[in-house]
Design a protein around this motif. Structure first.
Motif, PDB file in Angstrom:
ATOM      1  N   ILE A 192     -19.564   1.697  21.824  1.00 18.71           N
ATOM      2  CA  ILE A 192     -19.181   0.852  20.689  1.00 18.71           C
ATOM      3  C   ILE A 192     -19.140   1.731  19.445  1.00 18.71           C
ATOM      4  O   ILE A 192     -20.023   2.574  19.232  1.00 18.71           O
ATOM      5  N   THR A 193     -18.125   1.516  18.613  1.00 24.82           N
ATOM      6  CA  THR A 193     -18.034   2.218  17.341  1.00 24.82           C
ATOM      7  C   THR A 193     -17.631   1.207  16.265  1.00 24.82           C
ATOM      8  O   THR A 193     -17.331   0.052  16.568  1.00 24.82           O
ATOM      9  N   THR A 194     -17.595   1.649  15.032  1.00 25.88           N
ATOM     10  CA  THR A 194     -16.986   0.831  13.993  1.00 25.88           C
ATOM     11  C   THR A 194     -15.474   0.843  14.211  1.00 25.88           C
ATOM     12  O   THR A 194     -14.943   1.711  14.914  1.00 25.88           O
ATOM     13  N   LEU A 195     -14.800  -0.100  13.607  1.00 27.72           N
ATOM     14  CA  LEU A 195     -13.350  -0.151  13.736  1.00 27.72           C
ATOM     15  C   LEU A 195     -12.708   1.122  13.192  1.00 27.72           C
ATOM     16  O   LEU A 195     -11.759   1.660  13.785  1.00 27.72           O
ATOM     17  N   GLU A 196     -13.237   1.615  12.079  1.00 23.02           N
ATOM     18  CA  GLU A 196     -12.679   2.807  11.454  1.00 23.02           C
ATOM     19  C   GLU A 196     -12.829   4.046  12.346  1.00 23.02           C
ATOM     20  O   GLU A 196     -11.987   4.937  12.334  1.00 23.02           O
ATOM     21  N   GLU A 197     -13.898   4.083  13.106  1.00 24.73           N
ATOM     22  CA  GLU A 197     -14.176   5.263  13.930  1.00 24.73           C
ATOM     23  C   GLU A 197     -13.655   5.125  15.358  1.00 24.73           C
ATOM     24  O   GLU A 197     -13.783   6.069  16.154  1.00 24.73           O
ATOM     25  N   LEU A 198     -13.058   3.988  15.692  1.00 26.98           N
ATOM     26  CA  LEU A 198     -12.667   3.734  17.083  1.00 26.98           C
ATOM     27  C   LEU A 198     -11.692   4.784  17.617  1.00 26.98           C
ATOM     28  O   LEU A 198     -11.957   5.416  18.648  1.00 26.98           O
ATOM     29  N   LEU A 199     -10.563   4.955  16.955  1.00 25.45           N
ATOM     30  CA  LEU A 199      -9.578   5.918  17.452  1.00 25.45           C
ATOM     31  C   LEU A 199     -10.074   7.359  17.352  1.00 25.45           C
ATOM     32  O   LEU A 199      -9.907   8.129  18.313  1.00 25.45           O
TER      33      LEU A 199
END
Length: 260
Positions: A183-190
């Protein structure tokens, strides 16, 4: 090839495929399924692509489900054909692709969206992601492999409950169940998915393809996964990648795999 419903981008041997129907929460319709098939085929044949990352556009949805309006009036035979064609064209196609596929689940992954994510080789979710198979609330069951892949990933009992209740789980529950790897933050996903993909690109693409076939064999009826592993292991010894990998190890240098 030009696409209407998806975007393709390649950087550093990583191809990112983005489902781009934000006004429809990236719902799967016939055209999108067809375009995704072509995009995955194009990426897998591209010598500059060693990993594929699949995601959805916007912040709300990976894929919020199938486009129900397309099949609401189908009869029994049409329903069977819908499932059979979709599984062959996209979902099974992705699962058996020799190029690794990472699902970057940025938001809602419901119905066909979760089935699409499960067809990928593994999944990373944003902390905003919600996942579920709500088909029984519409009087139907998952038809793109959901009843098969979900129990494989999270176990029979949990899969039964999730499908029967038509409920959703959040990213933390999905991680606890083993449905997603990280799991990551949305900003760090990609960026996070690209970091994992970058690690994969350093290894032998030939060996990775063999590993995918061996792992998938364990989940196929009347196929002995151990036998497949033995065959794939042996086949590796005849590849240029094996010669380079072992030589580099003995020479204490970084391998430069030719991909053959």
């Amino acid at each position: 090839m030009s696409y209407t419903n998806i975007l393709l981008e390649n950087n550093n041997n990583i191809t990112t495929i983005t489902i781009n129907r934000p006004s429809k929460l990236n719902a799967l319709n016939r055209d999108t399924i067809s375009e995704l098939h072509e995009a995955f085929k194009e990426a897998s044949l591209d010598k500059h692509t060693k990993v594929i990352v699949l995601t959805g556009s916007g912040e709300k949805a990976f894929v919020a489900g199938a486009d129900i309006s397309e099949f609401a009036n189908y009869n029994i035979e049409e329903g069977k054909m819908l499932a059979a064609k979709g599984q062959e064209l996209l979902f099974n196609f992705i699962e058996n692709l020799s190029t690794p596929v990472i699902a970057a689940v940025n938001g809602f992954a419901l119905g066909g969206g979760l089935e699409l994510a499960m067809a990928c080789h593994f999944r990373v979710a944003s902390d905003q992601a919600k996942m579920g198979l709500p088909e029984v609330s519409l009087g139907v069951i998952p038809g793109y492999g959901g009843t098969q892949r979900l129990p494989q990933l999270i176990g029979k009992g949990r899969a039964m409950e999730l499908i029967m209740t038509a409920g959703m789980i959040d990213a933390n529950t999905a991680l606890n169940y083993g449905l997603v790897n990280h799991i990551t933050t949305l900003e760090e996903l990609l960026p996070f998915c690209e970091k994992i993909a970058s690690k994969i690109t350093r290894n032998s693409s030939v060996a990775i393809s063999a590993a995918i076939r061996a792992i998938n064999a364990n989940f196929k009826d009347e196929v002995n996964g151990f036998h497949t592993e033995i065959q794939e292991f042996g086949n590796c010894f005849g590849t240029e990648d094996f010669a380079e990998g072992t030589t580099a190890f003995l020479e204490k240098r970084k391998a430069d795999f030719p991909g053959n």
